[in-house]
Design a protein around this motif. Structure first.
Motif, PDB file in Angstrom:
ATOM      1  N   GLU A 170       0.242  -1.405   0.225  1.00 36.04           N
ATOM      2  CA  GLU A 170      -0.188  -0.316   0.210  1.00 36.04           C
ATOM      3  C   GLU A 170       0.296   1.178   0.198  1.00 36.04           C
ATOM      4  O   GLU A 170       2.197   1.152   0.858  1.00 36.04           O
ATOM      5  N   GLN A 209       1.832   4.622   1.128  1.00 31.85           N
ATOM      6  CA  GLN A 209       2.645   5.255   2.354  1.00 31.85           C
ATOM      7  C   GLN A 209       2.627   6.982   2.290  1.00 31.85           C
ATOM      8  O   GLN A 209       3.057   7.219   0.670  1.00 31.85           O
ATOM      9  N   ASP A 254       6.137   8.218   0.018  1.00 31.65           N
ATOM     10  CA  ASP A 254       6.089   7.059  -0.313  1.00 31.65           C
ATOM     11  C   ASP A 254       6.531   7.804  -2.240  1.00 31.65           C
ATOM     12  O   ASP A 254       7.677   7.218  -2.964  1.00 31.65           O
ATOM     13  N   CYS A 279      -0.454   9.877  -1.620  1.00 30.43           N
ATOM     14  CA  CYS A 279      -1.034   9.243  -1.518  1.00 30.43           C
ATOM     15  C   CYS A 279      -1.739   9.921  -0.685  1.00 30.43           C
ATOM     16  O   CYS A 279      -3.654   9.291  -0.160  1.00 30.43           O
TER      17      CYS A 279
END
Length: 406
Positions: free
Chosen positions: A142, A144, A147, A175
């Motif tokens: 996933e 973040q 990221d 994100c």
């Protein structure tokens, strides 16, 4: 005339007359007129209370509406829409919820109020067929905060006096949807963009990767692996590269959607100062509800990166490889021959991994650039998807530049 072809009011009058006849039960009368006994008693009671007028069609509107919107809430809905003319029912509902309005009206109710007050212009929506594209970051998992940042230039518009073009550089966190900066630049040169990025890095730290399109100065479609001077600098800072496909803006669709909001809200006002840009960014981050965040604002989800910017560049460890420094022309010098790689790599160190028989893999950081064959005196670049195979012929090394760098 059969009873089922008569008017509703006339049928009810005849039903009452039938019920009043001696020897006729309510059940018999209801069967004859095809109604339930509950309906029959309802008509009889209305007739007893109001006479013939009670048999007429009654309004189905409820006698009381405990959840009916107050005038204060309606005025607040209108006020929010007037202040933010591009916000729809979902965003207005999120604002009301944030302000503690109870009960919170549904989006359909808000939409109906906006329509009645003339604050919505309905138009036929186009059906656009899009490819089913799923983008995932390297390593999976996933996404973040920090990221991945996304970056692009917003299409220009003219200033209020028409004397110059406004061409903003936009950067956001993928994100949290937090806009890190919208900076008005005088040009799109690498040096100018680098200076703007340094200010963002100092303020928010470093991301793990940056997603961009293939336009200058972020990339160069004709260069080795699409590298530009700016993207080489990002790699030296320890930032990964994540580019969309050439001619596919949908690969960075969320960023392009943010640009659409900019066009509607800023270009319409002919915004041409950095103060206006900062004010819009502040509203987008801290006030405007975001549908992808369930009505939260981006500032509620974003936090500063733990990777601080120090200005120092990462020195990559090539371990057992032989290292060489690319000269000012973008050439790799090896055994009295010049192998052209890329001008974007001028002054950078590359690693040479021996494959045997005079063949070497050329690496820059963690990226394979291609293969040098000193027997054939050629450099074969690492191909990207869709590239045509090509070979670069080596040239004899210039006498004035015999020196090799270890």
């Amino acid at each position: 005339m059969p009873w089922n072809t008569k008017s509703s009011n006339q049928m009810r009058i005849e039903f009452i007359e039938l019920v009043k006849r001696p020897g006729i039960t309510m059940a018999e009368a209801c069967r004859k007129y095809g109604i339930s006994r509950k309906t029959g008693y309802k008509w009889l009671n209305r007739y007893a209370e109001m006479g013939v007028a009670g048999l007429e069609e009654q309004s189905k509107r409820p006698h009381n509406q405990p959840n009916k919107l107050t005038e204060t809430v309606i005025l607040r809905i209108v006020k929010i829409r007037v202040a933010h003319k591009h916000w729809g029912a979902d965003k207005i509902r999120s604002i009301l919820k944030r302000e503690g309005v109870s009960p919170v009206p549904g989006r359909t109710t808000i939409h109906r109020i906006l329509k009645k007050t003339g604050l919505i212009n309905l138009r036929k929506r186009r059906r656009v067929k899009l490819d089913n594209i799923r983008l995932s970051r390297e390593g999976g998992g996933e996404l973040q905060v920090n990221d991945e940042w996304t970056i692009d230039f917003k299409g220009w518009w003219k200033s209020r006096d028409g004397s110059r073009k406004c061409y903003p550089l936009t950067v956001r966190d993928a994100c949290s949807r937090f806009i890190l900066g919208v900076t008005l630049l005088g040009d799109s040169r690498e040096e100018t963009v680098r200076a703007a990025m340094i200010e963002l890095f100092k303020k928010y730290g470093l991301p793990k990767s940056i997603r961009s399109d293939n336009g200058a100065p972020f990339a160069c479609t004709q260069a080795l692996l699409g590298l530009s001077k700016l993207s080489v600098w990002w790699l030296r800072l320890g930032i990964g590269l994540n580019r969309g496909r050439v001619g596919c803006p949908q690969d960075n669709g969320a960023h392009e959607r943010m640009h659409k909001d900019m066009k509607k809200e800023l270009q319409a006002e002919r915004a041409d100062t950095q103060e206006e840009m900062d004010e819009w960014v502040d509203e987008f981050n801290k006030l405007r509800p975001h549908q992808a965040l369930n009505g939260d604002t981006p500032s509620q989800h974003y936090r500063r990166s733990t990777r601080k910017y120090t200005g120092s560049l990462m020195e990559f460890d090539y371990k057992e490889m032989t290292t060489r420094k690319i000269d000012k022309h973008g050439d790799l010098k090896w055994h009295s021959m010049d192998y052209f790689l890329s001008e974007a790599l001028r002054g950078e160190r590359v690693g040479m991994k021996s494959l045997g028989k005079g063949r070497y893999e050329i690496w820059f950081c963690e990226h394979l650039l291609g293969i040098v064959d000193e027997n054939e005196k050629t450099f074969s670049p690492q191909l990207k998807k869709g590239d045509r195979p090509r070979v670069v012929r080596a040239r004899p090394k210039q006498k004035a530049e015999i020196r090799e760098f270890e």
